[in-house]
Design a protein around this motif. Structure first.
Motif, short mmCIF file in Angstrom:
data_model
loop_
_atom_site.label_atom_id
_atom_site.label_comp_id
_atom_site.label_asym_id
_atom_site.label_seq_id
_atom_site.Cartn_x
_atom_site.Cartn_y
_atom_site.Cartn_z
N PHE A 134 0.83 -1.21 0.00
CA PHE A 134 0.00 0.00 0.00
C PHE A 134 0.86 1.26 0.00
O PHE A 134 0.49 2.28 -0.58
CB PHE A 134 -0.92 0.02 1.22
N ALA A 135 2.00 1.20 0.67
CA ALA A 135 2.87 2.38 0.74
C ALA A 135 3.35 2.79 -0.64
O ALA A 135 3.52 3.98 -0.92
CB ALA A 135 4.07 2.09 1.65
N PHE A 136 3.55 1.76 -1.53
CA PHE A 136 4.13 2.07 -2.84
C PHE A 136 3.11 2.03 -3.98
O PHE A 136 3.43 2.44 -5.09
CB PHE A 136 5.26 1.08 -3.16
N VAL A 186 4.88 8.54 1.82
CA VAL A 186 6.14 7.81 1.98
C VAL A 186 7.33 8.76 1.84
O VAL A 186 8.32 8.67 2.58
CB VAL A 186 6.24 6.67 0.94
N LEU A 187 7.22 9.69 0.89
CA LEU A 187 8.32 10.62 0.67
C LEU A 187 8.54 11.52 1.88
O LEU A 187 9.68 11.76 2.31
CB LEU A 187 8.05 11.46 -0.58
N GLY A 200 -0.80 5.35 -5.21
CA GLY A 200 -0.89 6.52 -6.06
C GLY A 200 -0.09 7.69 -5.51
O GLY A 200 0.79 7.56 -4.66
N ARG A 201 -0.44 8.88 -6.04
CA ARG A 201 0.29 10.07 -5.64
C ARG A 201 0.19 10.33 -4.15
O ARG A 201 1.13 10.76 -3.50
CB ARG A 201 -0.24 11.27 -6.43
N GLU A 202 -0.98 10.02 -3.60
CA GLU A 202 -1.19 10.23 -2.17
C GLU A 202 -0.24 9.37 -1.34
O GLU A 202 0.42 9.83 -0.40
CB GLU A 202 -2.64 9.87 -1.83
#
Length: 765
Positions: free
Chosen positions: A5-7, A17-18, A10-12
């Motif tokens: 799910f972390a990767f 994560v970033l 999508g953009r969200e």
């Protein structure tokens, strides 16, 4: 599933994560840099020991094919120390200093890269007059403490004639011959431990905060998983997996940030401290500990944060009134810290070393207590805040709904300020034991030059008088007066100078050339009352070792006057005889040793360096001494320097962490802000509300950190048996710095805030 799910969110998901990875990465980079500091200091120390050469010996070793004469010609340019050596090889097997591949000839120099840049720059114009030799090579890394060190080797000749001055010696190898086994005293070790804990604790707090970025949006997504069949335990494990993924990426980011910082360290000098990138090697065990601890902490913090959140299929029960935070267990942390430190209260530095484990536990618990107490304090205060302007009401209502998020945002700076206040109190309390007040009168002179024995004081004074920026020269000559012409067992000092000079060393009734005065009651002067009697014949001789002239018979004049004791500009109280030149044999005056006090014009730029240039023309082996109001021990200064370097890095990290936290919270509320603007709320009102939302928790955090910092500082002083004196200016300064960083971060977050208020923020997918 949580990692996926972390990767794949999508953009969200990538944005979340970033944010986490950047926050964790910054903390990891600072942790890695911290773990690398011991290796960097060790490498600097080894290179310093490898080039050691000056030895203070009673008898020099004999000249041989493998000997080298070395003279210390250290100097100073403005506030920077310059390491310098003159080399005169005496055989083909003479030892070569580390970092150079050959001996420079007379008139040639090997210089460090930093010194070469300085000499070639416009700033080095004054220094070029002193170091005018031709540069023939560059000193390699093995011969330097750090990349920013200013150092040179130059060719010398005739150095054997100067063995008696104490800065010239003959060696047959470089390196520390007698390494010092003296360690730091217990208080300095305690100070070092506290510095490390205080600097690392905010980093840990920040990492714990970073792994919770985007928590509210994540919890709302987990509600959708409940809708398709996941139970509460699964959602928590999925959330932990997402945090684990962000922390793992943060480890990668942290390694990259560390490598960037490692390379940048070669171009940065903080408080005259620089290291080569190759020196910054984290200890493998500590690096592995960081790699394991950070993802583990991310999982544990996430599970801990979700303990009070009910994630149901139709939403997250977070907006309901949460139970009141309990105070009792939060108080146990600081009380436990005080309890851990209390057995060492009154120990001082005479009862052996402090218990390192108890010190680390005690200081850590007190600082962690700030993070535990702050959410309770914020919740208790904002619940009682009354009405006010619209921006105030918006801010207070937001804080009442999410006081925990507000407290988390300022936890790092609260811990940093608490630790800084404690250290300031600790430093102020113990600095007296490591600081010696100078006796020198800086209002009468600012520099001092001891005239070499191969130079006449008069010619030295003339050269120094011509230096630009010299306002006043006070030249004192010395001779000795004894009972016998040779090997007199008892003698008194004779100070020679004109009337203006003698008034600098004694209170004179009246003075004309030819007068002689006696001073009684000065320091270490017991022979004057017995030897100095009118009409008695004594033997006077110069004290300079360069003279070969015999002692001259001198009769104490009948018109001997009494002078009062007065400290000279250096703080010494001179006794014996004060004599004008006309009362002393000319040959004695010409051959006397000399000391020159130099008053500088504060309006002239680089006046001290121009004096050093003049002194180098007089004798390159003699450096004038610049007076200071106090002197600190080297170890104490090293710890203080390390604290400032570390505090600078932590302060930058705290500032970045606050900015990231602020941006993350604004991003979470993008739709809410856009909705308020769409309903007609003024942008200025929203901006002020954001300012209040930052200012209120930060103000409460600074008050709490001041209380905890004062408590920790007082306990540490009691442990060292030092009197308690609180430097309120330092406390206010540390608090002001914390507030200033917070205000700067808020200002920097305003441009993104204005962009988030656009109507486009209402768009959804």
């Amino acid at each position: 599933m949580g990692v996926r799910f972390a990767f794949t969110g999508g953009r969200e998901g990538w944005g979340r994560v970033l944010l986490t990875a950047v926050g964790v990465g910054l903390g990891v980079a600072l942790l890695l840099l911290t773990t690398a500091i011991p290796s960097a200091l060790s490498a600097r120390g080894e290179r310093g020991s490898a080039r050691t050469n000056i030895m203070y010996v009673d008898k020099q070793m004999p000249k041989a094919d493998n000997t080298l004469i070395v003279a210390s010609v250290d100097t100073t340019f403005r506030t920077d120390d310059i390491h310098g050596r003159e080399l005169e090889p005496e055989g083909v097997r003479a030892p070569l200093p580390p970092g150079i591949d050959g001996f420079p000839s007379v008139g040639e120099m090997y210089v460090s890269p930093a010194l070469e840049r300085l000499l070639k720059s416009g700033e080095g114009k004054v220094l070029r007059e002193r170091l005018s030799d031709r540069i023939v090579g560059t000193i390699g890394d093995t011969g330097l403490l750090g990349p920013a060190e200013l150092s040179f080797y130059r060719g010398g000749e005739g150095l054997e004639e100067h063995f008696d001055v104490g800065v010239v010696t003959r060696i047959n190898r470089f390196g520390e011959l007698h390494p010092s086994s003296e360690g730091m005293d217990p208080i300095l070790i305690l100070l070092t431990l506290v510095v490390f804990v205080v600097l690392l604790m905010p980093v840990g707090v920040f990492i714990a905060t970073a792994v919770r970025f985007g928590g509210e949006r994540r919890d709302r997504r987990l509600a959708a998983l409940r809708l398709v069949g996941a139970d509460g335990g699964m959602t928590r494990r999925i959330a932990a997996g997402e945090a684990f993924a962000g922390a793992t990426i943060g480890l990668v980011f942290g390694s990259v940030f560390f490598l960037i910082g490692r390379q940048a360290a070669g171009y940065i000098a903080v408080l005259d401290m620089s290291v080569f990138p190759s020196d910054l090697n984290p200890a493998p065990a500590l690096a592995v500990l960081v790699a394991v601890a950070v993802p583990l902490a991310a999982v544990l913090v996430t599970l801990f944060a979700l303990r009070g959140v009910v994630i149901e299929p139709l939403g997250v029960v977070r907006t309901a009134r949460p139970p009141r935070r309990r105070l009792w267990w939060r108080l146990l942390l600081p009380l436990g810290g005080v309890a851990a430190l209390s057995p060492m209260i009154g120990q001082g530095d005479s009862a052996g070393q402090f218990n390192d484990v108890l010190v680390i536990i005690g200081v850590s618990l007190l600082l962690i207590g700030v993070t535990a107490l702050l959410p309770w304090v914020v919740e208790a205060v904002v619940a009682r805040l009354g009405s006010g302007g619209l921006s105030w009401q918006l801010a207070v209502r937001r804080l009442q709904l999410s006081s925990g998020s507000a407290a988390r945002m300022v936890n790092g700076i609260a811990v940093a300020v608490a630790g800084a206040i404690a250290l300031q109190i600790f430093f102020a309390g113990v600095s007296g034991a490591y600081t010696t007040a100078s006796d020198q009168h800086l209002d009468r002179a600012q520099m001092e030059f001891s005239v070499p024995d191969n130079v006449s004081p008069a010619s030295a004074a003339q050269e120094l008088t011509g230096a630009k920026g010299v306002r006043k020269i006070t030249m004192i000559s010395f001779a000795s007066l004894g009972e016998k012409a040779k090997s007199s067992e008892s003698y008194v000092e004779v100070t020679i100078g004109d009337c203006a000079t003698l008034r600098e060393v004694g209170h004179l009734p009246s003075c004309h050339d030819g007068d002689v005065f006696t001073v009684r009651g000065a320091e270490y002067d017991t022979e004057t009352p017995r030897l100095v009697k009118p009409g008695r014949e004594l033997w006077i001789s110069p004290t300079a070792t360069r003279t070969t002239k015999p002692s001259v018979a001198w009769t104490v004049p009948a018109g001997l006057k009494q002078a009062g004791v007065r400290e000279d500009p250096s703080g010494a109280k001179r006794g014996g005889i004060l004599a004008t030149p006309g009362a002393i044999p000319e040959e004695t005056v010409a051959e006397a040793a000399g000391q020159i006090f130099i008053g500088l014009d504060p309006e002239v730029a680089d006046a001290p360096d121009r004096v050093r240039n003049a002194a180098a023309r007089i004798d390159p082996l003699t450096e004038p001494y610049t007076w200071t109001s106090s002197n600190r021990t080297k170890q104490f200064n090293s710890i203080r320097t390390g604290l400032f370097v570390g505090a600078t890095c932590v302060l930058l990290l705290i500032g970045v962490s606050l900015l990231v936290s602020q941006l993350e919270q604004l991003r979470e509320r993008r739709k809410l802000l856009s909705s308020l603007v769409a309903f007609g709320t003024r942008r200025r009102t929203l901006s002020l509300s954001v300012l209040w939302q930052t200012a209120i928790p930060i103000g409460l955090g600074l008050v709490l950190s001041s209380v905890v910092g004062l408590t920790l500082g007082v306990v540490l002083l009691k442990m060292t048996s030092r009197s308690i004196g609180i430097d309120w200016a330092a406390v206010l300064t540390m608090t002001g710095i914390g507030a200033g960083v917070s205000l700067l971060v808020t200002v920097l977050s305003l441009p993104p805030l204005l962009r988030l208020m656009r109507p486009e923020g209402l768009r959804t997918e």
